[in-house]
Design a protein around this motif. Sequence first.
Motif, PDB file in Angstrom:
ATOM      1  N   GLY A 212      42.284 -62.707  29.632  1.00  0.00           N
ATOM      2  CA  GLY A 212      41.508 -61.555  30.051  1.00  0.00           C
ATOM      3  C   GLY A 212      41.339 -60.491  29.011  1.00  0.00           C
ATOM      4  N   HIS A 213      41.616 -60.783  27.743  1.00  0.00           N
ATOM      5  CA  HIS A 213      41.482 -59.784  26.681  1.00  0.00           C
ATOM      6  C   HIS A 213      40.109 -59.842  26.005  1.00  0.00           C
ATOM      7  CE1 HIS A 213      45.877 -59.933  27.133  1.00  0.00           C
ATOM      8  NE2 HIS A 213      45.886 -58.680  26.625  1.00  0.00           N
ATOM      9  N   LEU A 214      39.624 -61.044  25.711  1.00  0.00           N
ATOM     10  CA  LEU A 214      38.345 -61.206  25.010  1.00  0.00           C
ATOM     11  C   LEU A 214      37.299 -61.659  26.018  1.00  0.00           C
ATOM     12  CD1 LEU A 214      39.670 -63.007  21.800  1.00  0.00           C
ATOM     13  CD2 LEU A 214      39.316 -60.552  22.167  1.00  0.00           C
ATOM     14  N   VAL A 215      36.707 -60.735  26.745  1.00  0.00           N
ATOM     15  CA  VAL A 215      35.732 -61.040  27.791  1.00  0.00           C
ATOM     16  C   VAL A 215      34.446 -60.287  27.499  1.00  0.00           C
ATOM     17  CG1 VAL A 215      37.479 -61.508  29.545  1.00  0.00           C
ATOM     18  CG2 VAL A 215      36.647 -59.181  29.236  1.00  0.00           C
ATOM     19  N   GLY A 216      33.375 -60.791  28.079  1.00  0.00           N
ATOM     20  CA  GLY A 216      32.078 -60.178  27.908  1.00  0.00           C
ATOM     21  C   GLY A 216      31.073 -61.169  27.355  1.00  0.00           C
ATOM     22  N   PRO A 217      29.756 -60.845  27.427  1.00  0.00           N
ATOM     23  CA  PRO A 217      28.715 -61.780  26.948  1.00  0.00           C
ATOM     24  C   PRO A 217      28.850 -62.090  25.455  1.00  0.00           C
ATOM     25  CG  PRO A 217      27.771 -60.027  28.283  1.00  0.00           C
ATOM     26  CD  PRO A 217      29.184 -59.630  28.038  1.00  0.00           C
ATOM     27  N   GLY A 218      29.189 -61.091  24.630  1.00  0.00           N
ATOM     28  CA  GLY A 218      29.326 -61.351  23.199  1.00  0.00           C
ATOM     29  C   GLY A 218      30.443 -62.318  22.878  1.00  0.00           C
ATOM     30  N   TRP A 219      31.577 -62.131  23.558  1.00  0.00           N
ATOM     31  CA  TRP A 219      32.696 -63.058  23.329  1.00  0.00           C
ATOM     32  C   TRP A 219      32.386 -64.453  23.850  1.00  0.00           C
ATOM     33  CZ3 TRP A 219      36.058 -61.843  19.884  1.00  0.00           C
ATOM     34  CH2 TRP A 219      36.399 -60.514  19.654  1.00  0.00           C
ATOM     35  N   ASP A 220      31.646 -64.541  24.944  1.00  0.00           N
ATOM     36  CA  ASP A 220      31.261 -65.863  25.449  1.00  0.00           C
ATOM     37  C   ASP A 220      30.365 -66.591  24.447  1.00  0.00           C
ATOM     38  OD1 ASP A 220      32.711 -65.369  27.724  1.00  0.00           O
ATOM     39  OD2 ASP A 220      30.974 -64.662  28.889  1.00  0.00           O
ATOM     40  N   THR A 221      29.418 -65.865  23.867  1.00  0.00           N
ATOM     41  CA  THR A 221      28.548 -66.491  22.852  1.00  0.00           C
ATOM     42  C   THR A 221      29.356 -66.918  21.629  1.00  0.00           C
ATOM     43  OG1 THR A 221      26.705 -65.094  23.595  1.00  0.00           O
ATOM     44  CG2 THR A 221      26.514 -66.130  21.417  1.00  0.00           C
ATOM     45  N   ALA A 222      30.279 -66.057  21.217  1.00  0.00           N
ATOM     46  CA  ALA A 222      31.110 -66.406  20.064  1.00  0.00           C
ATOM     47  C   ALA A 222      31.957 -67.636  20.337  1.00  0.00           C
ATOM     48  CB  ALA A 222      32.003 -65.219  19.690  1.00  0.00           C
ATOM     49  N   ARG A 223      32.464 -67.746  21.579  1.00  0.00           N
ATOM     50  CA  ARG A 223      33.268 -68.927  21.918  1.00  0.00           C
ATOM     51  C   ARG A 223      32.441 -70.205  21.814  1.00  0.00           C
ATOM     52  NH1 ARG A 223      36.466 -65.413  25.097  1.00  0.00           N
ATOM     53  NH2 ARG A 223      34.821 -65.150  26.653  1.00  0.00           N
ATOM     54  N   TRP A 224      31.182 -70.150  22.319  1.00  0.00           N
ATOM     55  CA  TRP A 224      30.327 -71.340  22.240  1.00  0.00           C
ATOM     56  C   TRP A 224      29.995 -71.687  20.788  1.00  0.00           C
ATOM     57  CZ3 TRP A 224      29.329 -74.966  25.605  1.00  0.00           C
ATOM     58  CH2 TRP A 224      29.488 -74.705  26.970  1.00  0.00           C
ATOM     59  N   VAL A 225      29.616 -70.698  20.006  1.00  0.00           N
ATOM     60  CA  VAL A 225      29.237 -70.971  18.608  1.00  0.00           C
ATOM     61  C   VAL A 225      30.430 -71.499  17.815  1.00  0.00           C
ATOM     62  CG1 VAL A 225      28.456 -69.907  16.454  1.00  0.00           C
ATOM     63  CG2 VAL A 225      27.368 -69.288  18.624  1.00  0.00           C
ATOM     64  N   VAL A 226      31.565 -70.819  17.931  1.00  0.00           N
ATOM     65  CA  VAL A 226      32.742 -71.247  17.168  1.00  0.00           C
ATOM     66  C   VAL A 226      33.246 -72.597  17.670  1.00  0.00           C
ATOM     67  CG1 VAL A 226      35.115 -70.660  16.565  1.00  0.00           C
ATOM     68  CG2 VAL A 226      33.370 -68.883  16.606  1.00  0.00           C
ATOM     69  N   GLY A 227      33.159 -72.837  18.989  1.00  0.00           N
ATOM     70  CA  GLY A 227      33.607 -74.123  19.522  1.00  0.00           C
ATOM     71  C   GLY A 227      32.766 -75.279  19.015  1.00  0.00           C
ATOM     72  N   VAL A 228      31.430 -75.093  19.027  1.00  0.00           N
ATOM     73  CA  VAL A 228      30.557 -76.158  18.507  1.00  0.00           C
ATOM     74  C   VAL A 228      30.808 -76.370  17.015  1.00  0.00           C
ATOM     75  CG1 VAL A 228      28.162 -76.804  18.088  1.00  0.00           C
ATOM     76  CG2 VAL A 228      28.804 -75.807  20.284  1.00  0.00           C
ATOM     77  N   LEU A 229      30.931 -75.261  16.275  1.00  0.00           N
ATOM     78  CA  LEU A 229      31.204 -75.386  14.839  1.00  0.00           C
ATOM     79  C   LEU A 229      32.527 -76.096  14.588  1.00  0.00           C
ATOM     80  CD1 LEU A 229      30.489 -74.703  11.905  1.00  0.00           C
ATOM     81  CD2 LEU A 229      31.647 -72.502  12.222  1.00  0.00           C
ATOM     82  N   ALA A 230      33.536 -75.789  15.393  1.00  0.00           N
ATOM     83  CA  ALA A 230      34.838 -76.434  15.215  1.00  0.00           C
ATOM     84  C   ALA A 230      34.758 -77.926  15.470  1.00  0.00           C
ATOM     85  CB  ALA A 230      35.867 -75.785  16.146  1.00  0.00           C
ATOM     86  N   VAL A 231      34.001 -78.318  16.500  1.00  0.00           N
ATOM     87  CA  VAL A 231      33.851 -79.745  16.796  1.00  0.00           C
ATOM     88  C   VAL A 231      33.156 -80.457  15.650  1.00  0.00           C
ATOM     89  CG1 VAL A 231      32.756 -81.414  18.319  1.00  0.00           C
ATOM     90  CG2 VAL A 231      33.946 -79.427  19.285  1.00  0.00           C
ATOM     91  N   LEU A 232      32.078 -79.842  15.132  1.00  0.00           N
ATOM     92  CA  LEU A 232      31.347 -80.475  14.032  1.00  0.00           C
ATOM     93  C   LEU A 232      32.217 -80.597  12.784  1.00  0.00           C
ATOM     94  CD1 LEU A 232      27.832 -78.779  14.377  1.00  0.00           C
ATOM     95  CD2 LEU A 232      28.514 -81.082  15.077  1.00  0.00           C
ATOM     96  N   VAL A 233      32.946 -79.531  12.466  1.00  0.00           N
ATOM     97  CA  VAL A 233      33.797 -79.580  11.279  1.00  0.00           C
ATOM     98  C   VAL A 233      34.908 -80.608  11.442  1.00  0.00           C
ATOM     99  CG1 VAL A 233      35.407 -78.252   9.859  1.00  0.00           C
ATOM    100  CG2 VAL A 233      33.257 -77.220  10.593  1.00  0.00           C
TER     101      VAL A 233
END
Length: 681
Positions: free
Chosen positions: A48-69
């Motif tokens: 419950g610390h990193l919440v909000g639309p910006g953090w959700d977008t960052a989670r998706w972008v970083v997650g996809v990048l992590a999978v690709l890497v």
Amino acid sequence: MTGIGVEAGAQAARSRALAVLRVRGRALAVALLPAGAAVILLTGASTGHLVGPGWDTARWVVGVLAVLVLLVAAGVCVVLARARPVTSPTVPIPERSAPDLYRMVRDLADRLDVPAPSAIALTPDCDSWLEDRTHSAHGPPPRPAPDEIAGPGRRRTPVAPVLVIGSPFLWWMRVGELRAVLAPVIAGTGPSAHPDIAAARRFIRGLDAAVAVASVPGRCPLTRGVCAGLGWIARLLLRGCREHAMQMERGVAAAAAERAQTVDYGLRIVAQEQVGLAYAGWDRLLTRVALPAWRMGRWPSRLDAGVVAALTELSRRDRLAEGFTSRLGERPACDLLEEPGAVDEATSLLAAHLFHGGPAESGSGWTPVDWQAYPEEVVDRTWRADAARLHRVLDSLGVRPSLDPADPDPGGPTLARVLDHLAEPPAAARTGPGSPATTEPGTRPRPPRAATPAPRPEHTAEPAPHLPHDDDAAPRLHSPRDDDAAPRLHSPHDDEPAPRLHSLHDGEPALHSPYDDEPALHSPYDDEPLLPASYDDEEDADRATERSAALAAGLSAALAWEETAVPDGGSGGSAARPGPESALWAVGDGMLPPFPLQPQRTARELLADHVTAMVCCAAVDTAGAVPALDWLDGPSLLLGGERAADLAPKVLSLIEEGDPGPLRDWLIASGIRPEKPVRLV
């Protein structure tokens, strides 16, 4: 002092190995960095610390990048682990075929206090080294004896590398000399056994193999893109490791050299002299003796034994090498092999494969030859094949068999035909230009040399006369006036007839004639000239007459077609054997460039070799000369039991100056009759 030097070299090698491993660790950290960032973002969302639309977008972008890497990193790791490192082509020597050699190597390793090499192999070269072949693609490594004292958590000791020995060393060196030469090489197994150095070497070899995998051509566009990315990553890591790897290997070599100082130091100084002598004899044997046989489709099966004969002959001729013959009474190192003849044959075949591009196995067009049959099977056949090619090119140029009106057909190819054609008209006859004595039938008279250039005459359409070689079954170069049904040389890449050499009196000559301005032989693959002018370089062109230049260009074209021609396919047919100028040859599962012994011969050298071959054929058929083998100079001619060593300058005088006088005088003095027909293949 020696122990301090060994420890210093080994410590330097270990520190550099750790630097290489740190590069590997940094690359792994970079690959795991996006995954770590994704884990932090996901953990923040769950708490419950990193919440909000910006953090959700960052989670998706970083997650996809992590999978690709991670996928890319996993692919690179798989390729590094599975790619097969390149190994040197060698002849393996099992222990059962050389128990004495293995015993000597192990005894030497015990004296040096280092692990013994895991196996021994031979290479057709004057060098020795250690080679790691522990990769799974090279076969399972020998399992060490189980250690009941060591616990299950003990670190695994790397398997010792393979000892590769130059085969000429075994035949030329004595047992003590070989032992002294191998001491610093075997001492290298000590630093190589360190786990950090072994891991660094495996990482470097994996990167090198990954670059080779990414460079293989013939893939689809998608696969090429993936391989391009893989190759970029591997090259980037190699650049980061290059300096550390070089310093690591230098440290290993320094430590091995220091350790070997305690074993046979005085004898090793003497043995190093034999290394240089063996290298000189091996190079001379390959370039002067083996290469002519390889060009004929034969491979000498006793090259290593030939090194001993060549160096013995050198010691007989050279006063500086007189002391080396006294060593021949000692036991040679090849006695450490159970079957030295079989090993010599295997290394000789490998030498032909490496240095000439010949097949890896003997076949119908690639057969062995022993030294006793070499003069008849190689020397004589080479001379007659070159002489036959020379006369086929003369036929294509429309040169008459004889200039004597009383004997227009001598009944076969003669040396006089070659001499008369290459002789400049002022030197061939003194009756003046344009007279019957100086003008060949079937060709126009040449204008006299003058200060002002003579006008260029018109070409006639007269057909060349029928020559005695036109009915030969062998393929040859034809004039455009020849019968269309005659066999011709075809391009190996299409069904169109290959470009043919034209007669000197045709409308569009392709060879340099006395009346041409800018002649050139053209390649069958494009419109660019293959042989500008007639010779390969300006120096040759300056030293060539017009006729010799034209004949040399024709020989170059004929030889090029013979080397690139592919035999007709069939059920049992195979691809043509790659020649010394071939770009690639197969070894194992890949393609590697060959290691040619000499550059391609120039047109002037080809003409000199062919004229010399014709002279030797005439000497054998008319003067009772015999072909012979000289261990240092290769094929030679024996006249009255003595070697004819003064022939080369007389041939060069003919082809460079158009002066047949010195060669004719030599023929008369040797009892050789140039007007008599010779036998060709």
